[in-house]
Motif scaffolding. Structure first.
Motif: not given
Length: 398
Positions: A152-163
């Motif tokens: 499983p891969f979970v990518w998190t982009f905090p500045e964009l509030s995106k997963t």
């Protein structure tokens, strides 16, 4: 059932696109004559389909796992590059990749993590322009290809509030409408890793120079660098870093104290300039060679530079390299025991044809007559910091 079949059969339940390949191409799949199609993270950027089948395999271009702890050059942040080549001085290029398609999360249920896969992650291109799209990739360092396909891969982009998430989702495309520095984290197979950052450029910054106040510094001396930069946006900050010593400064100038441990090393800091459009441009400053006056590189010989039997033009090429002052290499030399007080020194190039090209700097003073001169304080044991434009030999007259 053998181990290969144990791993392959679960894959048949996923949405794969298969093609026939020669058995010799992939020994692990030879029994089926099949291979999975997908993106190679180390290959040039290509549009990223959002289907599950597009996410395979998790291999580098040679289909060989990266060695443990190795981060590919494409993942390394540009701000850490401190080479002395002219290319490092030029403004770093930005890449527009607006033709790509943003990656969406898969609708499949994430598999349970097995903690078998680990590695590094980062943007394929460290700098893009505002309004462009970045490809973030995972570079496997542990676990085999089958583990990575099922992980499983979970990518998190905090500045964009995106997963963005999905099984085997080793690469994702993300668009950026605003300039600035952006981060990402990846939870792969249950392990959280921090990715190298991405710089999104807005209004550009041009750095014209970053000059030092000296070319050579003795241990204990202070070196000062000054940067000249311009931008249509207001410049808001300067950040200085150095791999040698501690550099201090938050404005257009920074200083560093030369240390004995830096003897014969070149200090070349990097300055990062930022403007109010959140553009950051890095630049490598002029290098300064540090010399420790107490670290003697060469004890000069006693004699006469005009002695043809010892230092004639046909003799010099056959003498050991250890007797010569190497071209453009700052070093510390010492007057030998047995030399007279208020001694004189004579020098000549190793190659006769270089005679007109020889420039000799002695404790910061260029000698106008290098064939016969009397440096300040010349006496037994006296040490000097010197540099020659071409390879040369110097002898203390008896």
């Amino acid at each position: 059932m053998n181990s290969v079949q144990d791993k392959i059969l679960p894959l048949l339940k996923k949405k794969f696109v298969y093609k026939f390949v020669p058995a010799a191409f992939a020994s692990g799949l030879a029994v089926f004559g099949l291979s999975a199609c997908g993106e190679d993270p180390s290959s040039p950027d290509t549009p990223e389909p959002t289907s599950t089948a597009s996410q395979y395999p998790i291999e580098n271009s040679s289909d060989t796992p990266l060695s443990q702890g190795e981060i590919p050059p494409s993942v390394t942040s540009s701000s850490t590059q401190t080479t002395n080549s002219s290319s490092s001085r030029a403004p770093q290029p930005v890449v527009s990749s607006s033709s790509k398609t943003a990656t969406a999360s898969s609708d499949e249920v994430l598999n349970e993590p097995r903690m078998a896969v680990n590695g590094a992650c980062g943007p394929k291109t460290a700098i893009i322009e505002k309004g462009g799209m970045a490809t973030w990739s995972f570079f496997r360092e542990s676990g085999d290809v089958f583990d990575a396909i099922m992980a499983p891969f979970v990518w998190t982009f905090p500045e964009l509030s995106k997963t963005v998430q999905g099984n085997g989702m080793n690469s994702v495309n993300v668009s950026y409408e605003q300039s600035g520095t952006y981060t990402a984290t990846l939870n792969v197979d249950g392990t959280e890793i921090a990715c190298e950052p991405l710089q999104v450029q807005g209004i550009p910054i041009t750095i014209n120079s970053c000059k030092a106040d000296k070319e050579t510094a003795k241990a204990g001396e202070t070196i000062t660098w000054t940067v000249e930069a311009e931008s249509e946006a207001t410049i808001t900050g300067y950040s200085w870093t150095s791999t040698l010593g501690t550099i201090s400064g938050s404005g257009t100038s920074a200083t560093l104290s030369a240390e004995a441990s830096m003897h014969k090393q070149k200090v070349a800091p990097v300055v990062a300039v930022t403007n109010d459009d959140r553009t950051t441009q890095t630049y490598q400053c002029d290098g300064v060679t540090v010399l420790d006056p107490e670290s003697v590189d060469l004890v000069l010989a006693l004699g006469s530079i005009n002695d043809q039997a010892s230092y004639g033009e046909t003799v010099l090429p056959n003498l050991p390299d250890s007797l010569f002052i190497q071209a453009q290499t700052p070093m510390t030399v010492q007057v030998p025991a047995g030399a007279p007080s208020n001694c004189t020194i004579g020098c000549k190039p190793k190659v006769g044809a270089d005679y007109m090209s020889l420039k000799l700097t002695w404790d910061g003073v260029e000698q106008s007559n290098f064939a016969y001169f009397n440096p300040a304080g010349c006496a037994p044991g006296k040490k000097y910091s010197i540099e020659a434009s071409v390879t040369a030999i110097c002898v203390v007259n008896k």
